[in-house]
Design a protein around this motif. Structure first.
Motif, PDB file in Angstrom:
ATOM      1  N   GLY B 170     -39.203  -0.131  20.551  1.00 15.86           N
ATOM      2  CA  GLY B 170     -39.148  -1.039  19.403  1.00 15.86           C
ATOM      3  C   GLY B 170     -38.010  -0.685  18.465  1.00 15.86           C
ATOM      4  N   ILE B 171     -37.777   0.589  18.280  1.00 16.17           N
ATOM      5  CA  ILE B 171     -36.702   1.028  17.394  1.00 16.17           C
ATOM      6  C   ILE B 171     -35.352   0.515  17.885  1.00 16.17           C
ATOM      7  N   PHE B 172     -35.084   0.762  19.155  1.00 16.47           N
ATOM      8  CA  PHE B 172     -33.738   0.466  19.645  1.00 16.47           C
ATOM      9  C   PHE B 172     -33.549  -1.029  19.875  1.00 16.47           C
ATOM     10  N   ALA B 173     -34.630  -1.709  20.251  1.00 17.45           N
ATOM     11  CA  ALA B 173     -34.526  -3.166  20.366  1.00 17.45           C
ATOM     12  C   ALA B 173     -34.174  -3.756  19.009  1.00 17.45           C
ATOM     13  N   THR B 174     -34.733  -3.189  17.955  1.00 18.95           N
ATOM     14  CA  THR B 174     -34.451  -3.698  16.619  1.00 18.95           C
ATOM     15  C   THR B 174     -33.005  -3.432  16.224  1.00 18.95           C
ATOM     16  N   VAL B 175     -32.488  -2.277  16.612  1.00 17.88           N
ATOM     17  CA  VAL B 175     -31.073  -2.009  16.364  1.00 17.88           C
ATOM     18  C   VAL B 175     -30.239  -3.128  16.998  1.00 17.88           C
ATOM     19  N   LEU B 176     -30.592  -3.449  18.219  1.00 19.12           N
ATOM     20  CA  LEU B 176     -29.859  -4.499  18.920  1.00 19.12           C
ATOM     21  C   LEU B 176     -30.031  -5.835  18.200  1.00 19.12           C
ATOM     22  N   GLY B 177     -31.255  -6.078  17.727  1.00 15.37           N
ATOM     23  CA  GLY B 177     -31.482  -7.307  16.966  1.00 15.37           C
ATOM     24  C   GLY B 177     -30.602  -7.359  15.732  1.00 15.37           C
ATOM     25  N   SER B 190     -23.809  -3.022   9.307  1.00 15.18           N
ATOM     26  CA  SER B 190     -23.000  -2.099  10.090  1.00 15.18           C
ATOM     27  C   SER B 190     -23.911  -1.439  11.124  1.00 15.18           C
ATOM     28  N   ILE B 191     -23.309  -0.659  12.020  1.00 19.12           N
ATOM     29  CA  ILE B 191     -24.135   0.011  13.021  1.00 19.12           C
ATOM     30  C   ILE B 191     -25.065   1.018  12.340  1.00 19.12           C
ATOM     31  N   GLN B 192     -24.588   1.618  11.241  1.00 14.73           N
ATOM     32  CA  GLN B 192     -25.453   2.541  10.481  1.00 14.73           C
ATOM     33  C   GLN B 192     -26.654   1.787   9.908  1.00 14.73           C
ATOM     34  N   ASP B 193     -26.360   0.630   9.318  1.00 12.81           N
ATOM     35  CA  ASP B 193     -27.461  -0.169   8.778  1.00 12.81           C
ATOM     36  C   ASP B 193     -28.460  -0.496   9.884  1.00 12.81           C
ATOM     37  N   SER B 213     -31.851   7.193   3.912  1.00 15.21           N
ATOM     38  CA  SER B 213     -31.090   7.865   2.850  1.00 15.21           C
ATOM     39  C   SER B 213     -29.792   8.443   3.379  1.00 15.21           C
ATOM     40  N   LEU B 214     -29.763   8.771   4.676  1.00 16.58           N
ATOM     41  CA  LEU B 214     -28.535   9.301   5.260  1.00 16.58           C
ATOM     42  C   LEU B 214     -27.588   8.206   5.734  1.00 16.58           C
ATOM     43  N   LEU B 215     -28.159   7.160   6.337  1.00 15.34           N
ATOM     44  CA  LEU B 215     -27.300   6.175   6.996  1.00 15.34           C
ATOM     45  C   LEU B 215     -27.042   4.930   6.166  1.00 15.34           C
ATOM     46  N   ALA B 216     -27.999   4.515   5.367  1.00 13.49           N
ATOM     47  CA  ALA B 216     -27.842   3.242   4.662  1.00 13.49           C
ATOM     48  C   ALA B 216     -28.609   3.268   3.353  1.00 13.49           C
ATOM     49  N   PRO B 217     -28.177   4.115   2.400  1.00 12.43           N
ATOM     50  CA  PRO B 217     -28.950   4.248   1.170  1.00 12.43           C
ATOM     51  C   PRO B 217     -29.118   2.931   0.410  1.00 12.43           C
TER      52      PRO B 217
ATOM     53  N   MET C   1     -14.820  -3.799  12.324  1.00  9.97           N
ATOM     54  CA  MET C   1     -15.290  -3.795  13.715  1.00  9.97           C
ATOM     55  C   MET C   1     -15.649  -5.224  14.115  1.00  9.97           C
ATOM     56  N   ASN C   2     -15.107  -5.709  15.206  1.00  7.66           N
ATOM     57  CA  ASN C   2     -15.478  -7.074  15.592  1.00  7.66           C
ATOM     58  C   ASN C   2     -16.850  -7.070  16.250  1.00  7.66           C
ATOM     59  N   SER C   3     -17.384  -8.293  16.415  1.00  6.37           N
ATOM     60  CA  SER C   3     -18.800  -8.352  16.726  1.00  6.37           C
ATOM     61  C   SER C   3     -19.131  -7.866  18.134  1.00  6.37           C
ATOM     62  N   SER C   4     -18.231  -8.057  19.093  1.00  4.70           N
ATOM     63  CA  SER C   4     -18.591  -7.597  20.449  1.00  4.70           C
ATOM     64  C   SER C   4     -18.604  -6.072  20.483  1.00  4.70           C
ATOM     65  N   ASN C   5     -17.681  -5.477  19.737  1.00  9.71           N
ATOM     66  CA  ASN C   5     -17.706  -4.033  19.608  1.00  9.71           C
ATOM     67  C   ASN C   5     -19.046  -3.556  19.047  1.00  9.71           C
ATOM     68  N   LEU C   6     -19.485  -4.262  18.012  1.00 14.07           N
ATOM     69  CA  LEU C   6     -20.723  -3.879  17.356  1.00 14.07           C
ATOM     70  C   LEU C   6     -21.883  -3.972  18.347  1.00 14.07           C
ATOM     71  N   ILE C   7     -21.885  -5.056  19.110  1.00 16.05           N
ATOM     72  CA  ILE C   7     -22.954  -5.223  20.102  1.00 16.05           C
ATOM     73  C   ILE C   7     -22.893  -4.112  21.144  1.00 16.05           C
ATOM     74  N   ASN C   8     -21.670  -3.801  21.558  1.00 14.15           N
ATOM     75  CA  ASN C   8     -21.540  -2.702  22.520  1.00 14.15           C
ATOM     76  C   ASN C   8     -22.099  -1.409  21.944  1.00 14.15           C
ATOM     77  N   GLU C   9     -21.767  -1.166  20.703  1.00 12.28           N
ATOM     78  CA  GLU C   9     -22.299   0.032  20.057  1.00 12.28           C
ATOM     79  C   GLU C   9     -23.828   0.015  20.057  1.00 12.28           C
ATOM     80  N   GLY C  10     -24.370  -1.149  19.746  1.00 11.29           N
ATOM     81  CA  GLY C  10     -25.832  -1.266  19.710  1.00 11.29           C
ATOM     82  C   GLY C  10     -26.417  -0.993  21.085  1.00 11.29           C
ATOM     83  N   LEU C  11     -25.784  -1.587  22.112  1.00 12.23           N
ATOM     84  CA  LEU C  11     -26.299  -1.383  23.467  1.00 12.23           C
ATOM     85  C   LEU C  11     -26.209   0.091  23.860  1.00 12.23           C
ATOM     86  N   ALA C  12     -25.074   0.705  23.526  1.00 11.13           N
ATOM     87  CA  ALA C  12     -24.915   2.116  23.876  1.00 11.13           C
ATOM     88  C   ALA C  12     -25.981   2.953  23.160  1.00 11.13           C
ATOM     89  N   LEU C  13     -26.185   2.646  21.895  1.00 11.83           N
ATOM     90  CA  LEU C  13     -27.173   3.393  21.127  1.00 11.83           C
ATOM     91  C   LEU C  13     -28.550   3.243  21.758  1.00 11.83           C
TER      92      LEU C  13
END
Ligand code: NA
Ligand code: NA
Ligand code: NA
Lengths: 86, 432, 86, 432, 432, 86
Positions: B170-177, B190-193, B213-217, C1-13
């Motif tokens: 659920g955590i990582f799917a949400t990141v993707l969302g 951002s990816i941090q957010d 607090s570390l990634l997206a205060p 960062m463009n959006s496909s990059n961001l998605i790639n980052e998300g997928l990698a994460l």
């Protein structure tokens, strides 16, 4: 600051201060009285909420709570943003 | 007369902004949910109240000295602050942005100018610095949680750790969302957010606050409110998903009784976990280290007075200030943003996916396991201790009134805490 | 960062993240199981340690404890220094 | 031999100044009053002890690194400190004055020079910084007081709020007295000093300390000692005034029984008060906000563990450090001043006027009220919870042994807390 | 793929240094001694656990922002830190040494560079700053110890204070031992180091930590571990020495019953002690001041709630963070040093000599005293309250089953606490 | 610092230190004994103060307490200022 100035400051502080304290507490009397009336009319003699064990209490939350939560906050945000269009 | 006008002009009634009024209502709403609906009141009462305090017009309780100076200071002071931050503008908004992204030294230089000008940090801002920006409060609470956690059921059946792993999907799917919404142009994360938002799906308050607090205060308020609200809603969110993914037969499945676990095993477990963290994921060391420390104090049996204090006086004190500090992030300019809606939406999706993955993993494990595994205990892997385990038990009893799953579900339940702390460590490692 | 990059980052994460969570918890299962077996074999059913009053418990410490303490730490230091000869 | 001489030369016996010896005796006197006469011992024991510690010769426990360096450092270091403060003098006294009025940055620069020179803040000075200069301790104590306060009697009879308002006249009369003494050339109080002294009349320790720390930190010791001493003396100060202003018939007046107050009203009241503060007087928001938060935790019924901690472990811990920190302001150079006598004299006048105004207001209200109001409950409006209410009850019982005024007097008593916090907000707004 | 490699390269398994592995084993060893052998578990559990946390590779929990930057930062950043410290080198080791001996200002400048570069203090380092570097934690614990101490037996027989004095000879003999080892070229201790090591012989944890934090912070870990370990070993270390120095007849000696002590005497004693400290040894004022304050709160009878908190919630909270902070000094680079062995060796000698001197002093006093003094109570003068007094009692009972020495031994036992705090003050005065 | 210096420092510290500890504790014995005698003579066998409820205890304070408080502090200040005339 010379001494008559200081006395004037003191008098002003007294006047404004006591005035404000009375205005504030008068408003508090009004609002408290109003609140008590509203509570006693619309939420009369609430069954004394015994500090129920949480396990029991939590599921009692109505099924609509989550929609409600999102709905309320999104309404708030919508209204806010409609005012603050940049 | 000047003074009277001055008093009125600086009063809340005259100065209140629309957003502040809205946020005061939101704060009252959180108090209502906490008090009347029993939504995680230990956190949501302080958060809701802190949210109201943060939005009192002109009080500046949630703002730093610099923010207060930019709002109330004279133009020369504002210009000086700009210079301290190395920019030429005298526009408070521009300066505020520069301040938000300034280096440590520039930050301090700006603060010195503001304080020389007679402005101070608001009360809630100071609480935030001490409790959250230092990282201390979530870690101390996690220590207390460790001191309250019994790993007995997990030790009796270590395989349930896999359920705690699966539910972190659920955590990582949400990141993707979150990155998806950004890619679609609907939000701006951002990816941090995105990582911080995902952690909501861990269903673990202190972990979510620590990561945010570390990634997206700047998103901390929305993330914390979302995490605790959904944790309170676990009894509503999980059952339909659990029923949809299981057959009545599966739900009736009885599990074999758990073996007794010895004292020594319980003492060794936090140390084993700690060593594993030390070897594999140093970035999770603060969180899991404090958690293991709390648990070791509980189990070792020779420091009861420390364990008691960690579970009571200390965790209560820290909870009060953590809650108020989180509330300080509910100021209108930070919270009333379209992103907050995105966070609320994504948070519930995270809970749903985590629940589903836990149940599906349990079904899979049941296929290969020598002893039966009731799929209903899979949903407890999201953590939300002990509510999720109680939900598993309740749904199980509906299907089979003789089948008590509570202790079986406590295994994945505490495994979920470990799982989301590990996920947090990975996030901090890769995008921190 | 463009959006496909961001998605790639998300997928990698997601990939690395879930992978790591599973690896970590699998190792934890293995180590926990191993630990439980060792404990139950070599320290079987320990007489439940009642929280003895400390006065009684402390003198129960074996007479060799102090030598042991110094011995263990000095062995550690010796070994460390033999490796780190400057 | 050098070392022996050195030891003796730097010992207290050799170095003690007359003022320090006097203040150690004053500290012992406060301990005597606290322990043997039961004068507010929870505060006066730590304050008195802190006062003794602050006056230990050569220990410098109450002094900052800069003050210690100016006292013990070599001339070059002292000159450097002067330069950091932007003055040319090498006279420690001149430098000390410049330091006391230096800007935030100059303050820090001087502190850096002193610390580079090997000097450190004394223990009590650090306690003062953390507990009082940050504003935290009085606010946390006020939260605890809120968690201990039952607004039931006030809610049953909200009119008694007027008594809490009237009794604040003592505060402002004292301000006038302080500026009057200055105008006559007897004392030297600024308007800020006068405001801080006036707050003694609020009969509320944490409020007095909070206001003094903001408006007149150099007077904090005398103000706190005065406030707590007179609060302990309420049973001596009030009765003669109450008897002088009332007839025996008035004192016999029985009041109608208070209506029961519902749980919901009690939960709503702190929120109503908070909203009013937010709308009208943001400067009172820290004080009344924390007070309302404590009261909401008490009444909401879902966070008992937080409320318990706020009323016990947390308030006790903070009280210990608050008391020691106040004691740090009893160093001879700050306390042994003619102004201290003025503060002691004005403080008792404030109590007397407040008491009188409360009683007179009650007499006035009794004229216009449909239900009878015993004037004796007016004196409870000065706060000093619950002592003043007990005094009202006792004098009432003397006149009419069947007339229990305690619960009736609790209304104005807690109203007095709100009243003086509002007065404090006005002071901070206008002269802060 | 990069990320996977990155994850592995930065994992503990890849990065662990030999010293860290060794120290993790040492930490586990301390936990074993604490949990299974009951070695002062209240301190050694947090210290041992903190020691493990401090040695987690790459986590940097025990390091300052500057140390973390020097370990992980890019060459440019490292060079900048060097410049901030005023040196030209780019070698992290050289810079680290300069940082360790830098002035306050240079220290801050280096920290600002490191934080601008994105590095932060580790969690344990922050705990250390707040708990130990500030001096607060040992002082607060000493206050709690004061609140737990009953001076009744001492007041009934004040002569036993001489036993508490004699036993401090262990402290100073150890100082001499430490400088002797250095003179022989076996170790490298400065006179400050020697003084801090000597205090181990005081058998008083908070005093040892306080002195070490002032005089030799780099040895703090070894000193604290040594002090607490040997305190736990008192029942093994003392008996052979006591038996060797006394005849069976001496050990059988019965002492006259202690007179009752009045409440007033107990209240006065901490004040008498405080005044004496104020007059003779201001450098001992923080330690003995807080100790006397705790004891006054205990005895005065009017602040039970403060006394309770000082003895429970507060001391427990502080103990947790003190222990973890001490553990932060068990990082391999600080602890795995030949000096540590010297400290362990000297520590046990200090205990032995202190014990012997106490017993010999008691024998001497017995010669001149009108009432009999059993030499066995002399050994209790090293403090280690209440373990040393129990040892006296036990050895006494072996010789004469009717002879209960416990209360008689409590006098020298608490005298030993005062004695070592006085010795600490002398050390701070002369070499601090 | 060369090693004989260091040893000298150590010896001095030992001499002064033990000397001071004995002087200090001897004075403490003297003062404690004196205090106990004074207390037992002038405040003999005080009726054990039971932790009275404060409400009861506070009014027990003598009527002159407030004058006493002001008097003591003002005497102190007067005396101080008479010495420190600028
Ligand atoms: Na979780
Ligand atoms: Na008041
Ligand atoms: Na000792």
């Amino acid at each position: 600051m010379n001494s008559s100035n200081l006395i004037n400051e003191g008098l002003a502080l007294m006047g404004f201060g006591m005035g404000f304290v009375f205005v504030f507490l008068t408003l508090l009397v009004v609002m408290t009285t109003l609140m008590s009336r509203l509570v006693n009319r619309f939420l009369p003699e609430p069954v004394p909420v015994p500090a129920k064990p949480r396990a029991a209490a939590a599921p009692a939350a109505g099924a609509g709570d989550q929609e409600q939560l999102v709905a309320v906050i999104s309404a708030a945000i919508r209204q806010y943003r409609s005012r603050h269009k940049q | 007369m000047d003074k009277l006008i001055n008093l009125f002009v600086s009063s809340g009634i005259y100065q209140i902004q629309w957003g502040q009024a809205v946020m005061i209502v939101v704060g009252l709403g959180l108090l209502f949910l906490a008090i009347k609906k029993n939504f995680e009141p230990l956190l949501l009462v302080p958060i809701g109240f802190g949210g109201i305090l943060a939005n009192i017009p002109e009080a500046g309780l949630a703002f730093s000295a610099v923010e207060n100076a930019l709002h109330l200071g004279k133009p020369e002071l504002i210009a000086q602050i700009g210079q301290a931050l190395g920019i030429d503008s005298v526009d408070p908004k521009v300066i505020k942005q520069a301040y938000a992204s300034a280096s440590h030294s520039a930050h301090n230089a700006a603060a010195a100018v503001a304080m020389d000008g007679g402005f101070n940090n608001g009360m809630l801002y100071n609480f935030y610095l001490v409790a959250i920006a230092s990282g201390a409060a979530p870690l101390i609470i996690f220590m207390g949680v460790g001191a309250m956690t019994d790993f007995g059921p997990l030790l009796a059946n270590p395989k349930t750790l896999f359920l705690g792993a699966a539910a972190q999907f659920g955590i990582f799917a949400t990141v993707l969302g979150a990155v998806g919404l950004t890619a679609l142009g609907l939000m701006e994360f951002s990816i941090q957010d995105a990582a911080a938002i995902g952690i909501i799906g861990g269903a673990d308050g202190p972990t979510a606050i620590y990561v945010a607090s570390l990634l997206a205060p700047q998103l901390l308020g929305a993330i914390a409110v979302s995490a605790y609200s959904y944790m309170a809603l676990v009894p509503m969110i999980q059952p339909p998903i659990m029923r949809a993914l299981t057959t009545p037969e599966e739900r009736k499945l009885a599990m074999t009784q758990l073996r007794p676990v010895s004292k020594t095993e319980k003492i060794m477990f936090p140390l084993v976990l700690l060593i594993l963290v030390a070897m594999l994921l140093p970035d999770a060391a603060p969180l899991l280290g404090m958690f293991c420390f709390g648990n070791l104090m509980r189990e070792c049996g020779v420091v009861e007075r420390l364990s008691d204090t960690a579970q009571n006086a200390l965790i209560n004190i820290v909870t009060i200030f953590l809650g108020l500090s989180v509330g300080s992030k509910l100021s209108a300019d930070k919270f009333l943003d379209i992103n907050t809606l995105g966070i609320l939406g994504l948070g519930i999706i995270a809970f749903g996916i985590g629940t589903a993955c836990g149940v599906l993993m349990a079904k899979l494990m049941n296929k290969f396991s020598s002893t039966p595994i009731n799929p209903l205990i899979g949903s407890a892997g999201v953590s939300a201790v002990p509510m999720a385990a109680r939900v598993s038990n309740k749904i199980g009893l509906e299907a089979n009134p003789q089948n008590f799953l509570l202790m079986h579900a406590m295994g994945p339940n505490v495994a979920g805490v470990i799982g989301s702390a590990v996920a947090a460590g990975v996030m901090i490692k890769f995008v921190g």
